[in-house]
Write a protein that holds these residues in place. Sequence first.
Motif, mmCIF file in Angstrom:
data_model
loop_
_atom_site.group_PDB
_atom_site.id
_atom_site.type_symbol
_atom_site.label_atom_id
_atom_site.label_comp_id
_atom_site.label_asym_id
_atom_site.label_seq_id
_atom_site.Cartn_x
_atom_site.Cartn_y
_atom_site.Cartn_z
ATOM 1 N N GLN A 20 116.516 0.719 -31.708
ATOM 2 C CA GLN A 20 116.505 1.814 -30.749
ATOM 3 C C GLN A 20 117.725 2.676 -31.016
ATOM 4 N N ASN A 21 117.484 3.837 -31.566
ATOM 5 C CA ASN A 21 118.540 4.732 -32.008
ATOM 6 C C ASN A 21 118.705 5.890 -31.035
ATOM 7 N N THR A 22 119.806 6.616 -31.209
ATOM 8 C CA THR A 22 120.090 7.807 -30.426
ATOM 9 C C THR A 22 120.373 8.951 -31.383
ATOM 10 N N VAL A 23 119.804 10.103 -31.094
ATOM 11 C CA VAL A 23 120.049 11.307 -31.878
ATOM 12 C C VAL A 23 120.665 12.345 -30.939
ATOM 13 N N GLU A 24 121.898 12.741 -31.250
ATOM 14 C CA GLU A 24 122.610 13.730 -30.450
ATOM 15 C C GLU A 24 122.705 15.020 -31.263
ATOM 16 N N VAL A 125 117.147 7.566 -39.236
ATOM 17 C CA VAL A 125 117.933 6.751 -38.298
ATOM 18 C C VAL A 125 117.413 5.324 -38.365
ATOM 19 N N LYS A 126 118.345 4.372 -38.262
ATOM 20 C CA LYS A 126 117.944 2.962 -38.302
ATOM 21 C C LYS A 126 119.072 2.084 -37.783
ATOM 22 N N ASP A 127 118.699 0.875 -37.427
ATOM 23 C CA ASP A 127 119.652 -0.167 -37.042
ATOM 24 C C ASP A 127 120.523 0.188 -35.836
ATOM 25 N N GLY A 128 119.931 0.814 -34.823
ATOM 26 C CA GLY A 128 120.664 1.102 -33.588
ATOM 27 C C GLY A 128 121.706 2.193 -33.741
ATOM 28 N N GLU A 129 121.476 3.091 -34.642
ATOM 29 C CA GLU A 129 122.424 4.143 -35.005
ATOM 30 C C GLU A 129 122.540 5.229 -33.937
ATOM 31 N N LEU A 130 123.730 5.805 -33.831
ATOM 32 C CA LEU A 130 123.948 7.035 -33.073
ATOM 33 C C LEU A 130 124.118 8.120 -34.126
ATOM 34 N N ARG A 131 123.117 8.984 -34.254
ATOM 35 C CA ARG A 131 123.143 10.040 -35.277
ATOM 36 C C ARG A 131 123.530 11.334 -34.611
#
Length: 137
Positions: A20-24, A125-131
């Motif tokens: 579950q990633n986040t894209v800001e 995005v992968k592996d719980g990333e905050l992009r």
Amino acid sequence: MHTIISYLILLLTGMVMHGQNTVEVSIRDFDNDNGHVRVGLYNDESKFLAETYKAVKKEIVNKQATVTFIDIPDGIYAISCYHDEDDNGQLNMLLGMIPSEPYGTSNNARGFFGPPKWKDAKFEVKDGELRKLDINM
């Protein structure tokens, strides 16, 4: 026994949160604060610029805006946004093919005699990333 249950809870929590990633997205350089910015997250090359996976409408303050997409599964995505200055919910076009409102895409990809291409705008995005992405209008 209490230790085993605690360990299992931690293990399960980690498994659920994995992927579950986040894209800001920080969008800058608007000409004014009129209207809103509309931001689309795309997860399919064949639907890029046609059908969003997730979409957000955000107020512009001091000629900038920040949008956050949460709980994004691992994968390949692209962002497209436009300054909906007249708040009509669509990107205004001249002659039906030239945008008359400012727009931007991830990686600041620009089209050459046409809209930006997926291959230029995509990111992973992968592996719980905050992009964190920056888009200049």
